[in-house]
Structures are given as structure tokens and as C-alpha cells.
Motif scaffolding. Structure first.
Motif, mmCIF file in Angstrom:
data_model
loop_
_atom_site.group_PDB
_atom_site.id
_atom_site.type_symbol
_atom_site.label_atom_id
_atom_site.label_comp_id
_atom_site.label_asym_id
_atom_site.label_seq_id
_atom_site.Cartn_x
_atom_site.Cartn_y
_atom_site.Cartn_z
ATOM 1 N N ASP A 157 141.540 7.067 -12.075
ATOM 2 C CA ASP A 157 142.778 7.827 -11.967
ATOM 3 C C ASP A 157 143.942 7.055 -12.577
ATOM 4 O OD1 ASP A 157 142.407 5.977 -9.969
ATOM 5 O OD2 ASP A 157 143.865 6.911 -8.653
ATOM 6 N N CYS A 189 129.418 8.560 -12.394
ATOM 7 C CA CYS A 189 129.615 8.010 -11.061
ATOM 8 C C CYS A 189 129.453 9.078 -10.001
ATOM 9 C CB CYS A 189 130.986 7.383 -10.945
ATOM 10 S SG CYS A 189 131.152 5.911 -11.906
ATOM 11 N N LEU B 245 130.479 -11.193 -22.440
ATOM 12 C CA LEU B 245 130.030 -10.409 -21.284
ATOM 13 C C LEU B 245 128.523 -10.339 -21.119
ATOM 14 C CD1 LEU B 245 132.430 -7.869 -22.493
ATOM 15 C CD2 LEU B 245 132.516 -8.249 -20.076
ATOM 16 N N THR B 338 140.290 -17.181 -18.831
ATOM 17 C CA THR B 338 140.040 -15.772 -19.171
ATOM 18 C C THR B 338 138.817 -15.245 -18.441
ATOM 19 O OG1 THR B 338 139.025 -16.645 -21.142
ATOM 20 C CG2 THR B 338 141.147 -15.588 -21.406
ATOM 21 N N GLN B 341 139.757 -14.457 -14.877
ATOM 22 C CA GLN B 341 140.505 -13.207 -14.714
ATOM 23 C C GLN B 341 139.576 -12.002 -14.588
ATOM 24 O OE1 GLN B 341 143.183 -13.592 -18.047
ATOM 25 N NE2 GLN B 341 144.906 -13.571 -16.634
ATOM 26 N N ARG B 342 138.407 -12.146 -15.178
ATOM 27 C CA ARG B 342 137.474 -11.022 -15.089
ATOM 28 C C ARG B 342 136.839 -10.918 -13.698
ATOM 29 N NH1 ARG B 342 133.759 -12.078 -20.261
ATOM 30 N NH2 ARG B 342 135.422 -12.569 -21.717
ATOM 31 N N HIS B 345 137.360 -7.935 -10.323
ATOM 32 C CA HIS B 345 136.623 -6.767 -9.840
ATOM 33 C C HIS B 345 135.369 -7.153 -9.062
ATOM 34 C CE1 HIS B 345 133.818 -6.819 -13.275
ATOM 35 N NE2 HIS B 345 133.062 -6.054 -12.526
ATOM 36 N N ILE B 348 136.529 -7.300 -5.506
ATOM 37 C CA ILE B 348 136.554 -5.971 -4.880
ATOM 38 C C ILE B 348 135.142 -5.530 -4.506
ATOM 39 C CG2 ILE B 348 137.112 -3.554 -5.276
ATOM 40 C CD1 ILE B 348 139.395 -4.444 -7.021
ATOM 41 N N SER B 378 142.034 6.445 -5.869
ATOM 42 C CA SER B 378 141.519 5.305 -6.610
ATOM 43 C C SER B 378 140.350 4.676 -5.860
ATOM 44 C CB SER B 378 142.674 4.327 -6.794
ATOM 45 O OG SER B 378 142.207 3.106 -7.190
ATOM 46 N N PHE B 381 137.218 6.606 -6.451
ATOM 47 C CA PHE B 381 136.620 6.324 -7.762
ATOM 48 C C PHE B 381 135.922 4.968 -7.773
ATOM 49 C CE2 PHE B 381 139.605 9.492 -9.743
ATOM 50 C CZ PHE B 381 138.608 10.293 -10.254
ATOM 51 N N VAL B 382 136.599 3.990 -7.171
ATOM 52 C CA VAL B 382 136.023 2.642 -7.150
ATOM 53 C C VAL B 382 134.686 2.660 -6.418
ATOM 54 C CG1 VAL B 382 136.343 0.314 -6.285
ATOM 55 C CG2 VAL B 382 138.239 1.484 -7.351
ATOM 56 N N SER B 384 132.684 5.205 -5.987
ATOM 57 C CA SER B 384 131.625 5.914 -6.697
ATOM 58 C C SER B 384 131.088 5.072 -7.839
ATOM 59 C CB SER B 384 132.124 7.274 -7.193
ATOM 60 O OG SER B 384 133.144 7.108 -8.129
ATOM 61 N N LYS B 385 131.972 4.267 -8.439
ATOM 62 C CA LYS B 385 131.477 3.386 -9.499
ATOM 63 C C LYS B 385 130.567 2.314 -8.910
ATOM 64 C CE LYS B 385 132.320 1.415 -13.803
ATOM 65 N NZ LYS B 385 132.191 -0.026 -13.794
#
Lengths: 266, 481
Positions: A157, A189, B245, B338, B341-342, B345, B348, B378, B381-382, B384-385
Motif C-alpha cells: 500500500d 500473496c 542478494l 549497506t 540496512q537490508r 525486513h 520484522i 500495511s 500486506f506484510v 500476506s507476504k
């Protein structure tokens, strides 16, 4: 009139027509400029030093920057890549000689955004590594970096919300294509996360105004979803990954390989 | 790119300092030592015996650490012919160094650089001699053989000029590339390994990841010729993969590198590798073991990383950001910033996983507050991902606004244990096979054993003596006739 002066004149009218949005004229001018620039010895791959080298390189860089913006505006990703590739050696290798360009961070950010849209994340991060702290702190570069983080975490979003405040006008052309990428992500998702979803909600999530749009999208990409009058039923994922059958061929192959290896040792 | 070599040297110096005065009066290096080493290289090059060259390289280590500038100068004067183009340059550079530039642990960085540059100079000295002598011999008779080995010598020369003096400059690259090509054409493995590493380091020091990756994907690294070079190569590759990555590959490469590296020396290299390993592990969603941080010699340098790991493990985004802010300069110096910083997530994700395992059903509103996300939408969405990525196993009920965990699947009902078992067995078998392959068989051992097994033969006589006797007999017979 020297070639350089001619080039500078051409560039002025090229930039003017590019900014006005007269794409046809800009493109024909760009072609002329490119042909003219092949006669400059100071540009790669010749890289010869001369009294006019710095001026010639500055001109070439400015031309390429405008060309990059032009192809971004057109949404022509092939041309964008080509121009970016031509611009890079000018920006990187002659950085100490040339006056800093006001468009530098915008171009870099645009390139990042392009890589993000194309989902070329490895290159995205390679490009990011090349930038200094000052460049990374500029809003034009921060913007795609933030977008990448949102995409990684899954806050779709916020990606969509970001469309409303772009740092540079040319960014919005690529953001349109980013919407497609985001929709695919959301759809994948939701398939995994929900057992069913109301049509209205799905439309809201995917940012689609019409039911017909949603139907077309589902029919095109996810024909296995079941659409009823008011909701989507996703195909239930397998309840658990219990192995229904024993993978006999693999087990046999593994055991045989152990046997041969042990034979060799003993 | 943090310079691994430099750290290496500084670590060695600090280690020497820590040991106290035990090695306070090291045997000073004399000109003769350098000369002898140079002779070894020449012999190795002429006789086509790689082992002599290797021995010279290993003997080089103490010289490298303790040599003094004036001694080097003398050696240079003695060994290099006057028409050697680099001689003047080298002497000039040496004169610039303070003569007592060696073991002074107080100023590790500058000192390390000096040690390094001296080391390289020494190598060049040795190399240049070899080159000169070899060239002379080539004139005489053995033209083809010696000439074929010349690039090897040139590599040592470039180790000097390129690693230290032109280290961060782009203009070293064409010369290095040229050298690498020559080495490849002449099947000079050690040369290939050295030049390739130098190239990678040069590219990475300027963050030219793309180019480094392309270079590595288009070249073959000769794995067997030098363990140290191979470790370095693995480290560079691990770094490239991590930044692109490709964490799984990066992890394998880095683990291999830190396992292969010699355990007692090169602490700087080990630390640098360990830091990267930790970050990559965290990025993979694994938590490094506590014992990693407690190893001797690692505790201090890994402290910021320990704090970071704890924050990630707790899934606390606020704490994570605080720690990153606090140690920013360290992470920047280590060139891991760097990558770190990744990690946000991952924090989370860990938070989600914790909530998922503690609650069987939780409203999205609560979850949003716990993980500190901005909006409920949000959060949805998070989640579901996370479900799609397999981080958590749950179903979102949009109508009621909650998320329901699925029952935990018994892992022993799947074939996962069997696969883990298979992975381990393959690893053990590989280790065994590699060990067998790495064994060296001296050329005459077989004959000696044969001689022992025959009772009539005299055990003491070596093959050479036997050969001599036979020759003598032949001569006598000739004389007799």
C-alpha cells in the motif's frame, strides 16, 4: 563553425524540444547529435586528451542525460538502457574533470527505479554500492531505495501511496509500470494468505475500479481462482506437506551412491 | 573494499605486540636471506619445479614482517641490473620510508601499510632478480623453457607495484588484465590466481560490483595451486554474492573460506570473513550461534555484530535501528553497512514469527502495534507476504480482521530430516574425497617400499647411490674396453 559549437547549438534546440514534449523533433535532433559526437576524439572509446576535451565531454554528458529523460518519458526501456550505458562512462570516469551535473542524482535515481521495475535487484544493489553518501542522501535516490524496502517487506500500500509524491517528474513514467509489478505481488500473496476474499476488497487491494478489470486480470493470470457473485475463492493450498508417497527413486539413488562411496573408502 | 591484506598485516603485528617481549628481538633479516630467497625463485623458475617457488614464498613471510628499509635497499642494489626500469622508482620509494618502519604496534594502520609495502617491495626485489637472471640464461640456451615462465616472475613484480602503490587506482587494471591474460595463455596457475585476486580486490575497492561479478563469471580460478589465494578468492566471491542478494551462495563461499584459512595467522582476514558470515546468516533468516562471538581474538571486533544479532533475534525494530545508528561508523568502516540496512525486513519477519508462534489467533490491529508498522492495511500486506515467503504458516481472515495460525506440522512426518541427513553425509564424503586427493606421494616412495620388501637388497642404498654405482660400473667397463 567548429564541430563543438555546432554540437552545442544542436543541443540547445534538442533540450528545448525535449522539454516542450516535441518527441519527434527531439529524436531526430538526438540522432544528429549522436552522429556528430562520433567525431569527438575525447569521448570513449578513444578518450584522447585535447584542448576541447572537457567541453566535448560535458556536452556529451548533457546530451545523454536529456536522452535518458526522453526515453524514460516515452517508456522505451531499451533506449533507456542504451542511453544509460552511454552516459555511465562519462559520469564515472571523467568525474574529476567535468563540472558536476545538476541532473546527476535524478538520473541515478531513475536508473535505480528502472532496475526495480524490471525486478533486477542484483543490479539495483550493485548500482547502489557505487554511490557515495551524498548521492545516497539525495531525495531522488532515497525514493527508489525506500520503494525497494517497501517491496521487500511487503507494504504494497505504501508503494502505491508513493506514487502521489514523486521527487522528479520523469519518475512517474516508470511508476506506472511498477503498478503492474506490485499487482502481481499482491495477487501472489493473497493467493497464499487468504482462503477467500470479497470482490470489493480485492478490487481495493489491487487498485482496480471495475469488476470487469478484475475479471480480466484473474482470467489472464490466475485462471484457477474461482469467482462467485461477491467473492473470490482461492484454491486451498495443501494443508500440510506430509509426503504422500515415499520418493523411492531418489532414495535408491542416494543409497547406491553411499554404497559406492563407502566401497571406495573401505 | 576493506583491504584484507592490510588488516592481515596489522593483525599479525598486533598479535606480535600482544605476545609481549617474547619475540621482541627478532632475528634481523640480512641481505643474504633475500638473496638466497631470490635464488630459490630463479631455480624454481628454471627447473620448472613449482615446489621451490612455493618454498620461497613461504620463506618470504618472516622476511616480509621484519625486513628493514636499508637492508632492502642494499638487496635491491645488489640484485637488480642497472637497466631494470623499476629500479630507480623502487629505490626512491624505499628511501621515503622511515628505516624503523616495522614492528610498532601503537599505530597499526600506517604501520600495516608500511609493512605491506615493504613486503611487496621485497617480493619485487626477488622477482626482478629472477627475471634478470632468467633473461640472461634465456640468452644462453634454455630460451624456450625459461621464457615460458617469465610471466610468473612478472606477477611477483606486479604484486609489488600494483598491490601497494597503485592499489586503489583504476589505471592498474589494464596492466593486471594483460598479466592475467599472459598467465592464462601460459598455463601459469599461481600467476592466474594472484592476478585474478588482485583484479577482484581492485574492482571491489572501487565498489565496481558488476564488473567484478562479470570478471569472476568469465574466468576460472585454479583452485589447487595456493590455499591462501583460494581463501581470498572465496572471500571476494562471497562478498560479491552477498551484495547481489545471492545469500545462499555467499554463505557457502564464505564458510568455505573461513574454514580453509590457516587458523593461527591472518586474524584480520578471519575477522573480516566472520563479520560477513554473520551478516549473511542473519539475512538468510538464521541466527548465528553464540559461540561464534566468544572465540578468542574475535570478542572485541564482533561486539557490534553481537548486539545486532540480538536485536534481530528479538524482532525489535526500534532496538535494531538504535544499534545500527550507534555503530554506524564501525559498520561503514567494515563495508557492511549497506548489507545491514537490508536486515530491517528480517527484523520484522522475526517479530512476525514470534507472534505467530505465541498466539493462535491475533487481530491485525494488535499485530500492527507489536511489530510497529504504520497502518493496519500495511500490516495485512506484510503478513500476506510473510505467508507467501513461508516465514509464517497462517491464514488471514479479512472479514474479521484477524490472522489465524495453522497447526504446526510435525517435521518428522516429512522427508526433511532425511534430506538434512543426506546433506551431511554428502559433506562428509566430499571431505574424505578431497583429503585423499590432497595427499602427495613422493616419487620414490614406492620403490623404497619395494626394496624393503625384498630381503636380499641393502636397505641403506638409495636410488641415487644405486644409479651412481651402475654408472661407475659402466665407466669401468668402457675403460676396460
Amino acid at each position: 563553425m567548429s564541430k563543438l559549437a555546432e554540437g552545442e547549438q544542436l543541443f540547445a534546440s534538442f533540450r528545448a524540444s525535449a522539454e516542450k514534449g516535441d518527441i519527434q523533433k527531439a529524436k531526430s535532433l538526438l540522432t544528429q547529435l549522436k552522429i556528430l559526437m562520433t567525431t569527438f576524439d575525447s569521448l570513449p572509446p578513444m578518450g584522447a586528451e585535447g584542448p576541447n576535451a572537457a567541453r566535448e565531454r560535458t556536452l556529451a554528458r548533457d546530451v545523454m542525460e536529456v536522452a535518458v529523460f526522453l526515453s524514460a518519458r516515452e517508456g522505451d526501456s531499451d533506449a533507456f538502457q542504451r542511453h544509460m550505458a552511454q552516459l555511465k562512462p562519462l559520469c564515472m570516469d571523467f568525474v574529476s574533470q567535468l563540472p558536476p551535473s545538476p541532473n546527476q542524482s535524478a538520473v541515478l535515481g531513475l536508473n535505480l527505479l528502472f532496475l526495480l521495475v524490471e525486478n533486477r535487484l542484483a543490479e539495483f544493489h550493485s548500482e547502489l554500492e557505487l554511490m557515495g553518501d551524498a548521492e545516497r542522501a539525495s531525495e531522488c535516490v532515497m525514493f527508489p531505495v525506500r520503494l525497494e524496502q517497501f517491496l521487500m517487506v511487503g507494504s504494497y500500500d505504501q508503494v502505491l501511496a508513493a506514487r502521489d509524491h514523486v521527487p522528479h517528474e520523469y519518475y512517474k513514467y516508470f511508476l506506472e509500470s511498477l503498478l503492474g509489478t506490485v499487482r502481481d505481488g499482491i495477487a501472489e500473496c493473497s493467493e497464499a494468505a487468504y482462503s477467500e476474499l470479497s470482490i470489493a476488497e480485492a478490487q481495493k487491494m489491487l487498485r482496480m475500479d471495475q469488476r470487469s478489470e478484475l475479471e480480466a486480470f484473474v482470467a489472464d493470470k490466475y485462471p484457477e481462482w474461482e469467482l462467485t457473485a461477491d467473492k473470490i475463492i482461492f484454491k486451498a493450498p495443501e494443508a500440510c506437506k506430509k509426503s504422500a508417497e515415499i520418493p523411492s527413486m531418489r532414495l535408491i539413488a542416494e543409497c547406491l551412491s553411499y554404497a559406492t562411496e563407502l566401497e571406495r573408502i573401505v | 573494499m576493506t583491504d584484507v591484506d592490510m588488516k592481515d598485516a596489522s593483525a599479525a603485528a598486533t598479535a606480535a605486540g600482544e605476545k609481549g617481549e617474547v619475540a621482541a628481538v627478532p632475528k634481523s633479516i640480512k641481505v643474504e636471506d633475500i638473496v638466497r630467497n631470490a635464488e630459490l625463485i630463479v631455480k624454481g623458475v628454471q627447473g620448472d619445479t613449482a615446489r621451490l617457488t612455493t618454498r620461497a614464498i613461504s620463506r618470504n613471510t618472516p622476511i616480509r614482517r621484519r625486513v628493514q628499509a636499508d637492508v632492502l635497499c642494499e638487496a635491491l642494489a645488489k640484485l637488480l641490473p642497472d637497466d631494470c626500469p623499476d629500479k630507480a622508482e623502487l629505490t626512491r620509494l624505499l628511501a621515503k620510508l622511515p628505516s624503523e618502519a616495522v614492528a610498532e604496534p601503537e599505530t597499526p594502520t600506517t604501520e600495516a601499510m608500511e609493512v605491506d609495502s615493504e613486503a611487496a617491495k621485497k617480493e619485487a626485489a626477488a622477482a626482478a632478480t629472477a627475471e634478470a637472471v632468467a633473461a640472461k640464461k634465456a640468452e644462453e640456451a634454455l630460451a624456450s623453457v625459461v621464457a615460458a615462465k617469465l610471466p610468473e616472475v612478472e606477477v611477483y613484480l606486479s604484486t609489488l607495484v600494483l598491490t601497494t602503490l597503485l592499489r586503489h587506482k583504476a589505471n592498474a587494471r589494464p596492466r593486471l588484465l594483460g598479466l592475467h591474460r599472459t598467465c592464462c595463455l601460459r598455463h601459469d596457475e599461481i600467476g592466474q590466481a594472484t592476478t585474478l585476486n588482485l583484479l577482484l580486490r581492485n574492482l571491489l575497492s572501487q565498489n565496481l560490483l558488476d564488473q567484478a561479478y562479470k570478471l569472476a563469471s568469465k574466468t576460472n580460478f585454479p583452485e589447487s595451486c595456493s590455499n591462501n589465494q583460494f581463501c581470498r578468492y572465496l572471500y571476494y566471491m562471497g562478498r560479491i554474492h552477498a551484495l547481489q542478494l545471492d545469500y545462499t551462495d555467499a554463505y557457502t563461499k564464505l564458510m568455505q573460506s573461513s574454514r580453509k584459512v590457516s587458523q593461527n595467522t591472518a586474524m584480520g582476514f578471519q575477522r573480516a570473513a566472520q563479520k560477513l558470515v554473520i551478516i549473511v546468516q542473519l539475512l538468510l533468516g538464521e541466527v548465528p550461534e553464540r559461540s561464534v562471538f566468544n572465540q578468542k581474538g574475535f570478542v572485541v571486533s564482533l561486539k557490534p555484530y553481537l548486539a545486532l544479532t540480538q536485536a534481530v533475534r528479538q524482532g525489535d525494530l526500534v532496538e535494531f535501528n538504535r544499534i545500527v545508528g550507534e555503530h554506524e561508523s564501525t559498520f561503514r568502516a567494515d563495508k557492511t553497512y549497506t548489507l545491514i540496512q537490508r536486515l530491517a525486513h528480517n527484523v520484522i519477519k522475526t517479530g512476525l514469527r514470534k507472534i505467530n508462534s505465541s498466539y493462535s489467533r491475533v487481530s491485525l490491529q494488535d499485530l500492527c502495534e507489536k511489530v510497529k508498522l504504520e497502518t493496519v492495511q500495511s500490516a495485512e500486506f506484510v503478513c500476506s507476504k510473510a505467508i507467501r515467503d513461508g516465514v509464517i504458516d497462517a491464514v488471514i481472515d479479512h472479514k474479521n480482521g484477524w490472522i489465524q495460525s495453522r497447526d504446526v506440522v510435525d517435521v518428522y512426518a516429512t522427508d526433511e530430516p532425511q534430506q538434512a541427513f543426506h546433506k551431511r553425509i554428502t559433506f562428509c564424503l566430499d571431505v574424505h574425497n578431497e583429503a585423499v586427493r590432497a595427499m602427495r606421494y613422493p616419487p620414490n616412495a614406492y620403490k623404497q617400499e619395494l626394496a624393503k620388501s625384498r630381503p636380499g637388497m641393502e636397505d641403506e642404498k638409495t636410488d641415487e647411490e644405486l644409479a651412481k654405482e651402475i654408472e661407475d660400473e659402466m665407466n669401468e667397463e668402457d675403460g676396460g674396453l
